[in-house]
Design a protein around this motif. Structure first.
Motif, short mmCIF file in Angstrom:
data_model
loop_
_atom_site.label_atom_id
_atom_site.label_comp_id
_atom_site.label_asym_id
_atom_site.label_seq_id
_atom_site.Cartn_x
_atom_site.Cartn_y
_atom_site.Cartn_z
N TRP A 1 -15.21 -52.76 16.92
CA TRP A 1 -15.66 -51.58 17.65
C TRP A 1 -14.49 -50.63 17.82
O TRP A 1 -13.44 -50.98 18.34
CB TRP A 1 -16.20 -52.03 19.00
N GLU A 2 -14.65 -49.41 17.36
CA GLU A 2 -13.65 -48.38 17.58
C GLU A 2 -14.29 -47.25 18.38
O GLU A 2 -15.00 -46.41 17.83
CB GLU A 2 -13.10 -47.84 16.26
N PRO A 3 -14.09 -47.28 19.70
CA PRO A 3 -14.74 -46.28 20.55
C PRO A 3 -14.17 -44.88 20.33
O PRO A 3 -13.07 -44.71 19.83
CB PRO A 3 -14.44 -46.77 21.96
N ASP B 1 -18.45 -43.38 25.49
CA ASP B 1 -18.13 -43.67 24.10
C ASP B 1 -19.19 -42.99 23.23
O ASP B 1 -20.37 -43.26 23.37
CB ASP B 1 -18.12 -45.18 23.86
N SER C 1 -9.39 -43.56 21.49
CA SER C 1 -10.03 -44.81 21.06
C SER C 1 -9.40 -46.00 21.78
O SER C 1 -9.23 -47.06 21.21
CB SER C 1 -9.93 -44.97 19.54
N VAL D 1 -8.93 -49.24 23.91
CA VAL D 1 -9.71 -50.44 24.21
C VAL D 1 -8.84 -51.35 25.05
O VAL D 1 -7.67 -51.53 24.77
CB VAL D 1 -10.14 -51.18 22.92
#
Length: 92
Positions: free
Chosen positions: A5-7, A26, A51, A53
């Motif tokens: 997952w790359e927000p 997001d 991005s 996290v």
């Protein structure tokens, strides 16, 4: 092939049941961060997309869930607990 997952966090203003909150959303999953549990100035600074996290992010999929969570911030710890009552089964 690894999936991850790359927000794409952006700052948004959301409103639900008359409550207005500034938080991060997001753009990939449309999920929201709790602005009280997470430092939104680091995750989504005004006017920037990031991005970031982190393991300690408190994330919600709906505005309703976020607002319900925010309401618990004002409660005492004892009031946050869910009490489960046991029900005895009737023997036949």
């Amino acid at each position: 092939m690894a999936l991850f997952w790359e927000p794409k966090w952006v700052r948004v203003r959301v409103k639900y049941e008359g409550i207005e909150v500034v938080t991060c959303q997001d753009q990939t999953t449309k999920s929201y961060l709790c602005p009280l549990c997470t430092n939104i100035d680091k995750v989504c600074p005004e006017g920037k997309e990031t991005s970031v996290v982190s393991e300690d992010m408190v994330i919600f999929f709906t505005v309703e869930d976020l607002i319900n969570h925010l309401r618990t911030h004002g409660l005492k710890l004892q009031d946050k607990k869910i009490i489960v009552k046991e029900v005895e089964e009737e023997s036949r």
